[in-house]
Design an enzyme around this catalytic site. Structure first.
Site, PDB file in Angstrom:
ATOM      1  N   LYS A 224      36.549  52.103  29.465  1.00 49.28           N
ATOM      2  CA  LYS A 224      36.313  53.537  29.313  1.00 49.28           C
ATOM      3  C   LYS A 224      34.828  53.868  29.158  1.00 49.28           C
ATOM      4  O   LYS A 224      34.321  54.796  29.800  1.00 49.28           O
ATOM      5  CB  LYS A 224      37.095  54.070  28.109  1.00 49.28           C
ATOM      6  CG  LYS A 224      36.871  55.552  27.811  1.00 49.28           C
ATOM      7  CD  LYS A 224      37.472  56.457  28.870  1.00 49.28           C
ATOM      8  CE  LYS A 224      38.977  56.480  28.743  1.00 49.28           C
ATOM      9  NZ  LYS A 224      39.584  57.488  29.641  1.00 49.28           N
TER      10      LYS A 224
ATOM     11  N   ASP B 272      38.822  59.613  33.462  1.00 51.43           N
ATOM     12  CA  ASP B 272      39.041  58.592  34.480  1.00 51.43           C
ATOM     13  C   ASP B 272      39.274  59.189  35.862  1.00 51.43           C
ATOM     14  O   ASP B 272      38.630  58.807  36.840  1.00 51.43           O
ATOM     15  CB  ASP B 272      40.227  57.704  34.081  1.00 51.43           C
ATOM     16  CG  ASP B 272      40.103  57.189  32.673  1.00 51.43           C
ATOM     17  OD1 ASP B 272      38.961  57.051  32.194  1.00 51.43           O
ATOM     18  OD2 ASP B 272      41.135  56.938  32.027  1.00 51.43           O
ATOM     19  N   SER B 273      40.217  60.112  35.965  1.00 50.52           N
ATOM     20  CA  SER B 273      40.517  60.678  37.279  1.00 50.52           C
ATOM     21  C   SER B 273      39.371  61.546  37.783  1.00 50.52           C
ATOM     22  O   SER B 273      39.135  61.624  38.992  1.00 50.52           O
ATOM     23  CB  SER B 273      41.818  61.488  37.241  1.00 50.52           C
ATOM     24  OG  SER B 273      41.697  62.633  36.426  1.00 50.52           O
TER      25      SER B 273
ATOM     26  N   HIS C  31      36.663  34.846  18.551  1.00 50.22           N
ATOM     27  CA  HIS C  31      36.367  35.678  19.727  1.00 50.22           C
ATOM     28  C   HIS C  31      35.061  36.443  19.500  1.00 50.22           C
ATOM     29  O   HIS C  31      35.043  37.468  18.803  1.00 50.22           O
ATOM     30  CB  HIS C  31      37.511  36.672  19.977  1.00 50.22           C
ATOM     31  CG  HIS C  31      38.744  36.033  20.537  1.00 50.22           C
ATOM     32  ND1 HIS C  31      38.928  35.832  21.881  1.00 50.22           N
ATOM     33  CD2 HIS C  31      39.848  35.530  19.923  1.00 50.22           C
ATOM     34  CE1 HIS C  31      40.101  35.250  22.086  1.00 50.22           C
ATOM     35  NE2 HIS C  31      40.674  35.050  20.915  1.00 50.22           N
TER      36      HIS C  31
ATOM     37  N   CYS D  54      38.182  30.118  22.026  1.00 49.07           N
ATOM     38  CA  CYS D  54      39.570  30.013  21.565  1.00 49.07           C
ATOM     39  C   CYS D  54      40.313  28.940  22.366  1.00 49.07           C
ATOM     40  O   CYS D  54      40.081  27.753  22.178  1.00 49.07           O
ATOM     41  CB  CYS D  54      40.264  31.370  21.649  1.00 49.07           C
ATOM     42  SG  CYS D  54      41.780  31.489  20.672  1.00 49.07           S
ATOM     43  N   TYR D  55      41.186  29.320  23.293  1.00 48.74           N
ATOM     44  CA  TYR D  55      41.862  28.345  24.139  1.00 48.74           C
ATOM     45  C   TYR D  55      40.841  27.499  24.886  1.00 48.74           C
ATOM     46  O   TYR D  55      41.037  26.302  25.097  1.00 48.74           O
ATOM     47  CB  TYR D  55      42.786  29.065  25.120  1.00 48.74           C
ATOM     48  CG  TYR D  55      43.591  28.151  26.020  1.00 48.74           C
ATOM     49  CD1 TYR D  55      44.848  27.711  25.642  1.00 48.74           C
ATOM     50  CD2 TYR D  55      43.091  27.750  27.258  1.00 48.74           C
ATOM     51  CE1 TYR D  55      45.594  26.863  26.469  1.00 48.74           C
ATOM     52  CE2 TYR D  55      43.819  26.908  28.090  1.00 48.74           C
ATOM     53  CZ  TYR D  55      45.073  26.469  27.695  1.00 48.74           C
ATOM     54  OH  TYR D  55      45.806  25.633  28.513  1.00 48.74           O
TER      55      TYR D  55
ATOM     56  N   GLY E 184      43.520  32.336  25.701  1.00 50.84           N
ATOM     57  CA  GLY E 184      44.790  32.429  26.409  1.00 50.84           C
ATOM     58  C   GLY E 184      45.962  32.290  25.457  1.00 50.84           C
ATOM     59  O   GLY E 184      45.809  31.805  24.327  1.00 50.84           O
TER      60      GLY E 184
ATOM     61  N   GLU F 234      33.547  38.230  21.635  1.00 51.64           N
ATOM     62  CA  GLU F 234      33.491  39.422  22.481  1.00 51.64           C
ATOM     63  C   GLU F 234      34.034  40.679  21.814  1.00 51.64           C
ATOM     64  O   GLU F 234      33.756  41.791  22.268  1.00 51.64           O
ATOM     65  CB  GLU F 234      34.245  39.172  23.797  1.00 51.64           C
ATOM     66  CG  GLU F 234      35.750  39.002  23.669  1.00 51.64           C
ATOM     67  CD  GLU F 234      36.195  37.577  23.392  1.00 51.64           C
ATOM     68  OE1 GLU F 234      37.329  37.223  23.744  1.00 51.64           O
ATOM     69  OE2 GLU F 234      35.406  36.817  22.791  1.00 51.64           O
TER      70      GLU F 234
END
Length: 525
Positions: free
Chosen positions: A381, A240-241, A178, A82-83, A55, A180
């Site tokens: 994505k 995406d659309s 991090h 982290c936070y 955060g 991730e």
């Protein structure tokens, strides 16, 4: 499941995505609802582990986000990132202060103690390594200065900052880096071990298993308003659309009416190509609308990128509302908004910092005639592409590079004029053409040209020129939350530069963007 308590990190959804990649269901809850969500999940017997996210705040600030220690079940493994690490240390009686030297970017992690097989770093430490050192990604301005009682220091950065800790009596672990993000080389192995061994969570989640759930979510959202109403899908031609349209059509059938707006901000020949694809390949009910004059008139003289995005967002809605008059009973607007659009635009789960607005989420008028259906807004994505494959959409479409909703307007820096768009389209077509010719298109995640509001002196033939500078932007990424600039062959870049300067009137200089995200964003505006 793994429950992720969000304290506002830009990478919180990335944590959830990593967990899902390992076949385990995950949910994100804002810290204000964290205690209640943990209690409910624990009562149902399905809570395998808890992750406390990073955060932007400092734990010692008045009113800093927190979750009370009593909310964490004693037997459930907890991983603070982290936070999250700093919060755990403070909750248990330790001290965190502003760091004399902040750490942002790559750092070296040095293990200072042996870790047992329940520790997340145990699996990492079993493989080849150089004296217990690992490359990790840091993003913090505070540091632990006094460990809480019953906590042990397991690792520091090469600069001496506390980087890894664990509780000696409870399954609680903290990482200052991090895991991730792709930049932390040991991150995937660490998270896998935490989920599979520490949390003992079974791998039962997959994208294939979620298709029916997404379909039912769309159907439930729409039918609770009106089971006979129609939907309008905002097609753009992108991944995406397209996935959003095919998924929604599966949920509501012929109640879906697709509209493809030509904003005048598309790539060269894109409007004609996309219309053919939707009608002949996907058999969607799609109506094409030329609204280029509306967009270009509104953008005339506007150079501020945030203002551009809001103008484009409003123009899209205006164009759709006008078309909706010919579709009685239309109540919903379907958009292919992704989580990366959302997290960079608004505070999704309570405390994340706004980076920029996106036309799908930040430029909508307050009083809009349609309600939004955004079936992809919690996906990245690459997850959308996997969903598209489950829906039978061909790779040719799914492999298309991301294209921003505001189109070329945010790739013409400064005032958007027809001539600038013409120059940019021609240059961009050359870049994409050469990528395909040389088999590099699928090697990069996104590639495009940016037309800079900068002119430079050049020489063509025997004459002096004073024309625009074009920047080539090619990045490698998995999800768009982080990205590295693509190390393309110099021969390729030279060929593209030569073709642009020779074939595109209005450009006499080409540069290559070698900025990564972070600190830069992928798009320039």
């Amino acid at each position: 499941m793994i429950l992720i308590v969000d304290f506002g990190s830009q990478y919180t959804q990335l944590l959830a995505r990593r967990v899902r990649e390992l076949g385990v269901y995950s949910e994100i809850v804002p810290y204000k609802r964290g205690a209640q969500a943990i209690k409910e999940a624990h009562a149902k017997g399905g809570l395998a582990g808890i992750v406390l996210s990073g955060g932007p705040h400092s734990v010692y600030e008045p009113g800093a986000p927190r979750i009370e220690l009593e909310a964490l079940p004693i037997e459930v493994p907890v991983l603070g990132v982290c936070y999250g690490l700093q919060l755990l240390n403070v909750l248990f009686g330790g001290t965190v202060e502003s760091a004399p030297v902040r750490e942002y970017g790559y750092e070296t992690l040095v293990l200072t103690a042996q870790v047992d097989e329940k520790h997340p770093l145990w699996a990492v430490n079993q493989g080849p390594h150089d004296e217990n050192t690992y490359v990790v990604w840091m993003s913090h301005g505070d540091e632990v200065v006094q460990l809480a009682p019953d906590f042990v220091l397991d690792g520091r950065t090469s600069g001496g900052a506390v980087a890894v800790i664990h509780h000696t009596k409870r399954p609680i672990y903290g990482l200052q880096f991090h895991p991730e993000v792709e930049h932390s080389r040991c991150g995937r192995t660490l998270l896998r071990h935490f989920i599979e061994v520490t949390c003992k969570a079974p791998a039962t989640w997959s994208m294939a298993s979620q298709v029916d759930r997404y379909v039912e979510q769309i159907r439930a959202q729409v039918d609770q308003v009106d089971p006979t109403c129609k939907l309008i899908c905002a097609l753009s031609g992108g991944v995406d659309s397209t996935v959003a349209a095919v998924l929604t059509a599966r949920a509501v059938g012929d109640r879906l009416h697709c509209i493809f707006i030509d904003s005048g901000l598309l790539r060269k020949n894109e409007y004609e190509q996309v219309m053919t694809r939707y009608r002949e390949d996907f058999h969607l009910n799609v109506r094409g609308v030329d609204a280029s004059d509306l967009f270009l008139d509104r953008l005339a003289g506007v150079s501020d990128p945030e203002q551009k995005r809001k103008i484009i967002g409003n123009a899209f809605i205006e164009a759709f509302e006008r078309e909706a008059l010919a579709i009685p009973g239309a109540r919903f607007l379907v958009q292919g908004t992704l989580y990366t659009d959302v997290i960079e635009s608004v505070s999704v789960h309570g405390t994340s910092v706004t980076i920029k607005s996106h036309h799908n989420v930040g430029g909508l008028p307050e009083r809009m005639r349609f309600s939004l259906v955004e079936p992809l807004r919690e996906l990245f994505k690459d997850e959308v592409r996997r969903l598209g494959r489950e829906l039978g959409i061909p790779q040719e479409v799914l492999g298309r590079h991301p294209f921003p909703g505001p189109g070329l307007a945010i790739r013409v820096l400064g005032d958007v004029r027809p001539e600038s768009l013409r120059v940019l389209r021609d240059a961009d077509e050359i870049l994409i053409d050469e990528l395909r010719k040389q088999g590099l298109y699928d090697e990069v995640w996104q590639a495009f040209v940016v037309l800079l509001p900068v002119q430079s002196v050049g020489v063509m033939g025997d004459g002096r020129t004073y024309e625009n500078v074009a920047a080539i932007r090619c990045v490698s990424a998995t999800d768009g939350m982080t990205a590295e600039w693509s190390r393309l062959p110099h021969v390729f870049l030279a060929k593209v530069s030569s073709r642009i300067c020779n074939e595109v009137r209005g450009i006499n200089r080409v540069v290559y963007d070698i900025s990564s995200k972070p600190p830069a964003t992928i798009e320039w505006e």
